[in-house]
Design an enzyme around this catalytic site. Sequence first.
Site, PDB file in Angstrom:
ATOM      1  N   TYR A  89       0.782  -1.264  -0.071  1.00 61.73           N
ATOM      2  CA  TYR A  89       0.071  -0.061  -0.034  1.00 61.73           C
ATOM      3  C   TYR A  89       0.958   1.182  -0.144  1.00 61.73           C
ATOM      4  CZ  TYR A  89      -3.045   3.546   1.820  1.00 61.73           C
ATOM      5  OH  TYR A  89      -3.857   4.907   1.798  1.00 61.73           O
ATOM      6  N   GLU A 124     -11.758   5.479   4.513  1.00 59.35           N
ATOM      7  CA  GLU A 124     -11.283   6.329   5.843  1.00 59.35           C
ATOM      8  C   GLU A 124     -12.441   6.715   6.527  1.00 59.35           C
ATOM      9  OE1 GLU A 124      -8.345   7.086   6.233  1.00 59.35           O
ATOM     10  OE2 GLU A 124      -7.324   7.022   4.128  1.00 59.35           O
ATOM     11  N   TRP A 178      -5.801   1.252  10.274  1.00 58.17           N
ATOM     12  CA  TRP A 178      -5.677   1.200   8.751  1.00 58.17           C
ATOM     13  C   TRP A 178      -5.647  -0.224   8.352  1.00 58.17           C
ATOM     14  CZ3 TRP A 178      -8.105   3.364   5.296  1.00 58.17           C
ATOM     15  CH2 TRP A 178      -7.891   3.328   3.769  1.00 58.17           C
TER      16      TRP A 178
END
Length: 186
Positions: free
Chosen positions: A19, A41, A49
């Site tokens: 990522y 988000e 995350w």
Amino acid sequence: MEDKSRCKWSVGTTIYEKYHDEEWGIPVYDDQKLFEFLILETFQAGLSWITILKKRENFRLAFDDFDYKKVALYTEAKIQELLQNAGIIRNQLKIRSAVSNAVAFMKVQEEFGSFSKYIWEFTGGKPINNNRQSLKEVPATTPLSDAISKDLKKRGFKFVGSTVVYAHMQATGMVDDHVADCWKKQ
């Protein structure tokens, strides 16, 4: 890939490193992709995350490949179906906000021509290059993320507090918070 110096938050797991190397901080101007990051988000709020990254494909399937036009039309039956989907975060308020945020997203498109044009106006259309020396220097919010958050809320968006907005800005390359010794900064 193993010999690359990365931002410390991304080191240690393949999913984080991929990522970081392939997405985080790369400017995104495509509305579909901006909506995807916005949804992810908002679901991340209060969670790590990595949890979201691990469930990303499940989110993609559950939310019709993040097609905001489809998401805006979700019925109560679809919302109930999503609440039963163990592959995503089954938070009722966040699921409902995805639907209302899709509606608000399209209203912004109508007003500005695209969501991209609207959101990037806050930075003059270019990434803000923050010359961070270490992870300790990276804030959770900034006065700019405060202002964007306030404007998004005024436009009907939900789960878009300043921390969520700043994470969105980092993810979509509106700000470059790669630290000085990161290969992406160099």
